[in-house]
Design a protein around this motif. Structure first.
Motif, short mmCIF file in Angstrom:
data_model
loop_
_atom_site.label_atom_id
_atom_site.label_comp_id
_atom_site.label_asym_id
_atom_site.label_seq_id
_atom_site.Cartn_x
_atom_site.Cartn_y
_atom_site.Cartn_z
N SER A 163 0.83 -1.19 0.00
CA SER A 163 0.00 0.00 0.00
C SER A 163 0.86 1.24 0.00
O SER A 163 2.06 1.21 0.30
CB SER A 163 -0.94 0.02 1.21
OG SER A 163 -0.21 0.19 2.41
N SER A 164 0.24 2.36 -0.32
CA SER A 164 0.90 3.66 -0.32
C SER A 164 -0.12 4.72 0.06
O SER A 164 -1.24 4.73 -0.46
CB SER A 164 1.50 3.96 -1.69
OG SER A 164 2.21 5.18 -1.67
N ASP A 165 0.26 5.60 0.99
CA ASP A 165 -0.64 6.64 1.47
C ASP A 165 -0.65 7.84 0.53
O ASP A 165 0.32 8.12 -0.17
CB ASP A 165 -0.20 7.13 2.85
CG ASP A 165 -0.37 6.08 3.92
OD1 ASP A 165 -1.17 5.14 3.71
OD2 ASP A 165 0.30 6.19 4.97
N VAL A 166 -1.77 8.55 0.54
CA VAL A 166 -1.77 9.88 -0.07
C VAL A 166 -0.90 10.80 0.77
O VAL A 166 -0.57 10.49 1.93
CB VAL A 166 -3.20 10.44 -0.18
CG1 VAL A 166 -4.07 9.57 -1.06
CG2 VAL A 166 -3.83 10.59 1.21
N VAL A 167 -0.48 11.92 0.21
CA VAL A 167 0.36 12.87 0.93
C VAL A 167 -0.39 14.18 1.08
O VAL A 167 -1.25 14.52 0.28
CB VAL A 167 1.70 13.09 0.21
CG1 VAL A 167 2.52 11.82 0.23
CG2 VAL A 167 1.49 13.56 -1.22
N PRO A 168 -0.10 14.95 2.12
CA PRO A 168 -0.85 16.18 2.38
C PRO A 168 -0.39 17.34 1.50
O PRO A 168 0.29 18.27 1.95
CB PRO A 168 -0.57 16.45 3.87
CG PRO A 168 0.78 15.84 4.10
CD PRO A 168 0.84 14.64 3.22
N VAL A 169 -0.75 17.29 0.21
CA VAL A 169 -0.47 18.38 -0.71
C VAL A 169 -1.77 18.80 -1.36
O VAL A 169 -2.76 18.05 -1.37
CB VAL A 169 0.55 17.95 -1.78
CG1 VAL A 169 1.89 17.61 -1.15
CG2 VAL A 169 0.02 16.78 -2.59
N SER A 170 -1.79 19.99 -1.91
CA SER A 170 -2.98 20.47 -2.61
C SER A 170 -2.97 19.97 -4.04
O SER A 170 -1.92 19.66 -4.61
CB SER A 170 -3.03 22.00 -2.58
OG SER A 170 -1.91 22.54 -3.24
N GLY A 171 -4.14 19.94 -4.65
CA GLY A 171 -4.25 19.52 -6.03
C GLY A 171 -4.16 18.01 -6.19
O GLY A 171 -4.09 17.25 -5.22
N TRP A 172 -4.16 17.60 -7.46
CA TRP A 172 -4.13 16.17 -7.75
C TRP A 172 -2.72 15.62 -7.58
O TRP A 172 -1.74 16.27 -7.93
CB TRP A 172 -4.60 15.92 -9.18
CG TRP A 172 -6.07 16.11 -9.36
CD1 TRP A 172 -6.71 17.20 -9.88
CD2 TRP A 172 -7.09 15.19 -8.99
NE1 TRP A 172 -8.06 17.02 -9.86
CE2 TRP A 172 -8.33 15.79 -9.32
CE3 TRP A 172 -7.11 13.92 -8.41
CZ2 TRP A 172 -9.55 15.16 -9.09
CZ3 TRP A 172 -8.32 13.30 -8.19
CH2 TRP A 172 -9.52 13.91 -8.53
#
Length: 815
Positions: free
Chosen positions: A293-302
């Motif tokens: 698995s891989s987490d999303v990261v806290p950045v804006s946009g896609w």
């Protein structure tokens, strides 16, 4: 299970601007290159370096102020300069159109240098077949605020409704400044061979739930924001004790294969989101180590989230899961799930001696001044059949009141034609609602079913194929094989003569699935091909889609893989026919696949559903009409349908082929003609007199017949020259033959062919000026140059550029 977080440092290279906001990748996996094979191929952008003219950019469409300059240049002797001095209008320079197939991923790049101001954007724009813009979001990339030459790049997955793409160098309406551009390039990555069903969340049968995904928690379709298409999936997790999980259907894999999954994600709040790649055995069991698995990261946009790992030994399937963990909270939007695999195959330039058609775009690089035209077949019936039944060759019989295909017509070594078709048989004991009828013909037009009155098998044929290994001297050798459906499985039967049938495989299933299937034989690969339906075991069953399996012996089959489903363009077409009802649906009821020349042809039965009483349950009561299109593929997995006009023109309402059309599993070449047998109900699927009285439908289902349509050889789809003529350039070709032949009807004009290198340069002696014009209407004529009619021996792949001043080009081949 390993869970890590990483950002690929694109921003650390100040002169490289890529169209990706951020990327998260699981440990041990690459960001996209190296782990799975690099399959991108260069595309031929006309005048990509702006070298063809010293003043204006030849073969680019300019709006505003743009000119060719001698300095500065990045490569060659010339570059393009755009000057925008208005704060109200922009400057735009657009390339000629490149062919683009759904699922293909294009990467455009350009070298750019800022002058005064900051005005410059690279964009990939996509276009529908009618010239309107396709629906694409967030596909441009601005120049960076740096000096000197910078490489600007943008990567986009071709949307479902697009058939062409153009590179656009432009300035925004409000921007001002001077920019120099040079060395444009486009590379393409083929559509993945492994597809996640409803990967873009565009299927609407179960809306607002994501069709074909299993949901636990709060997840629904949204129209804003989206990364591609019209819909994305939003997950909302407001609990620290429950997770949100959205799991795909299973996708077949092979042990030791390397697989990478990616998804576009946008965090709207909190930090809840991860992409999971999970594997299982054929029986559904798994191991803790069979997932990554891989987490999303806290950045804006896609952002692009990616995870990869090898397929474990003993694993047979993968699933993609997106969602949040138990402790996390937040809202995330997901779109464009994509699989890449070490089993993927890139573009293959090799060609045999068969015809290359223009049904699909697999061999087309670019076009200019030509349009694609679909040519419906000619109804060719038995004139002795009474009644107003144009095209009919098999009407109602003494026992089979509604004969129809699903089924097959084959021509035998004795010169006779044999037909297996579907019909109810009330005379059989017990009576049979879906049986196999059998008829023979000396000419394919006049049919005799008296040889075997009554049905010959108590199941409906999903196609009959000849056994290529049939041995007449062997008394147990089967001449024919049949596929048929029963319950939630497909079965096989064999026959020595086409009339006496016995189950194969001990009567046990050979494939999962249910309802109609279509089987054929691929002589190019020496395998049988089954195109089936693969609904889930429990409701919701999902939409009607087409899955492909192959077999060397008709008993042992590969696991079904998704081949084709209806898309947003199909949905638009059915909505346009029913503008008062936005709930209508487009699905594919079935699709035979036939090897024809250098490609496979698909015959999708497009089902326009105007009323679905149980969208999350049994789809059998769905009401609507069906119509037949053409599709083309090189591998049975990725299909191209740039033109979606019908190939069978229905009669007026109530006529025999107005309602629900189906086709046989074969296309027969008879002399200089191609024959396709088809059938239809006069009314709509599942429509009854009672439903007509309720206003749900208009014509009751019934009055099925079997008909025949024909074409001159290869003349299904053409490129037609517009006023002033046009050109078509192929992708690289590596033919085994030494002569080029064409199928063309130039009208009052002419056709010439030019041979190019793979880089697009004319080969001396084989330019348009060297070519002799083809002026005759011909099914097969060799192209000649001053040097003769043999192709140059370059030792490398070549391209062709056809120049047509009138009429239609249907196909070409190498002999």
């Amino acid at each position: 299970m390993v869970r890590t977080r990483a950002i690929i440092g694109f921003a650390a290279v100040p002169t490289l601007v890529l169209g990706v906001a951020a990327t998260a990748v699981a440990a041990g996996a690459s960001a996209g290159t190296g782990y799975v094979p690099e399959l991108t191929e260069p595309r031929l952008v006309p005048n990509a370096g702006f070298e063809e003219s010293a003043t204006a950019p030849a073969r680019w469409v300019v709006t505003g102020t743009a000119s060719v300059v001698g300095a500065p240049v990045h490569g060659g002797d010339r570059a393009l300069r755009t000057v925008d001095e208005s704060g109200a209008t922009g400057v735009s320079v657009r390339s000629q159109a490149l062919s683009a197939g759904p699922g293909e991923r294009l990467t455009a790049s350009v070298w750019a240098q800022r002058g005064v101001g900051l005005a410059g954007t690279l964009e990939l724009r996509f276009w529908r077949i009618d010239g309107r813009p396709a629906e694409v979001a967030n596909k441009g990339r601005d120049l960076a605020d740096v000096y000197g030459w910078q490489l600007v790049a943008v990567a986009v997955t071709v949307p479902d409704d697009a058939v062409t793409a153009t590179v656009v160098l432009h300035t925004g309406a409000a921007a001002e400044g001077t920019t120099v551009w040079d060395d444009v390039s486009v590379r393409s990555e083929p559509a993945p061979s492994r597809q996640v069903p409803n990967a873009g969340f565009e299927e609407l049968r179960e809306a607002p739930a994501p069709t074909e995904w299993a949901v636990s928690g709060a997840a629904s379709l949204v129209t804003e924001p989206v990364s591609g298409g019209r819909h994305a999936l939003r997950t909302v997790d407001d609990s620290t004790s429950l997770e949100v999980s959205v799991r795909s259907r299973a996708v077949p894999v092979v042990p030791a294969e390397k697989v990478q999954a990616t998804v576009q994600a946008q965090v709207l709040g909190g930090g809840a989101g991860a992409l999971h790649l999970e594997f299982s055995r054929a029986d559904g069991s798994t191991e803790d180590s069979w997932q990554e698995s891989s987490d999303v990261v806290p950045v804006s946009g896609w952002q692009t989230v990616a995870v990869a790992m090898p397929v474990p030994e003993q694993a047979a399937f993968l699933t993609v899961r997106i969602g949040s963990s138990t402790a996390a909270t937040g809202t995330t939007v997901w779109d464009e799930v994509r699989l890449r695999s070490s089993a993927d195959v890139g573009y293959v330039p090799a060609l045999g001696s068969g015809s290359v058609l223009f049904v699909g775009d697999q061999r087309v690089e670019s076009t200019d001044g030509v349009t694609r035209v679909v040519h419906p077949g000619t109804k060719t019936g038995d004139p002795a059949i009474p009644g107003d039944l144009p095209g009919v060759v098999l009407p109602a019989g003494s026992w089979d009141a509604n004969p129809r295909i699903g089924g097959t017509v084959l021509s035998g070594p004795d010169g006779r034609y044999r037909m297996w078709y579907t019909a109810a048989d009330p005379t059989r004991e017990p009576p049979c609602s879906y049986c196999t009828g059998y008829a023979e013909s000396a000419d394919g037009i006049h049919w005799d079913r008296s040889l075997h009155p009554g049905s010959v098998f108590p199941a409906s044929p999903g196609g009959v194929v000849g056994n290529p290994r049939y041995t007449p001297a062997d008394p147990v050798s089967a001449r024919y094989f049949m596929l048929y459906a029963g319950g939630r499985s497909y079965f096989a039967a064999s026959s020595p003569d086409g009339a006496a049938w016995a189950p194969l495989n001990g009567g046990q299933p050979i494939l999962p699935g249910w309802d109609v299937g279509n089987v054929g034989y691929d002589p190019a690969r020496g395998v049988f091909v089954a195109m089936t339906k693969q609904w889930t075991e429990t409701a919701p069953y999902g939409p009607r889609t087409v899955w492909v399996s192959t077999s060397p012996d008709f008993v042992t089959w590969s696991p079904p893989r998704l081949a084709m489903s209806a898309d947003v363009r199909d949905q638009d077409m059915v909505v346009a026919k029913n503008p008062a009802d936005p709930t209508v649906l487009s699905e594919i009821y079935g699709m035979p696949a036939v090897r024809y020349g250098e490609q496979y042809l698909g015959l999708p039965w497009m089902f326009d559903i105007t009323h679905s009483p149980t969208p999350r349950g049994d789809p059998g009561p769905d009401i609507g009409r069906s119509h037949i299109q053409l599709a083309a593929s090189q591998d049975l997995l990725s299909w191209s349908r740039p033109a979606r006009d019908d190939i069978i023109t229905p009669g007026p309402a109530g006529s025999w082929d107005w309602g629900f059309q189906l086709t046989g599993t074969t296309m027969l070449t008879v002399g200089d003609q191609v024959w396709l047998y088809y059938s239809a109900f006069a009314g709509e699927h599942s429509c009854t007199a009672a439903k007509v009285a309720q206003g749900i439908c208009t014509v009751p289902q019934g009055k099925a017949r079997i008909g025949l349509i024909t074409w001159p050889r290869d003349r299904f789809v053409s490129f037609r020259a517009g006023r002033g003529g046009g050109t078509l350039t192929t992708r690289p070709l590596a033919p085994t033959g030494s002569r080029l032949v064409v199928n063309v009807a130039p009208g009052e004009g002419e056709l010439r062919a030019e041979v190019l290198t793979a880089d697009g340069d004319p080969v001396p002696g084989y330019t348009l000026d060297d070519a002799e014009p083809v002026t005759a209407d011909t099914l097969r004529t060799a192209v000649r140059w001053r040097a003769g009619d043999h192709l140059p021996d370059t030792g490398r792949p070549i391209r062709l550029r056809f120049s047509l001043t009138g009429g239609d080009l249907y196909s070409y081949a190498f002999t």
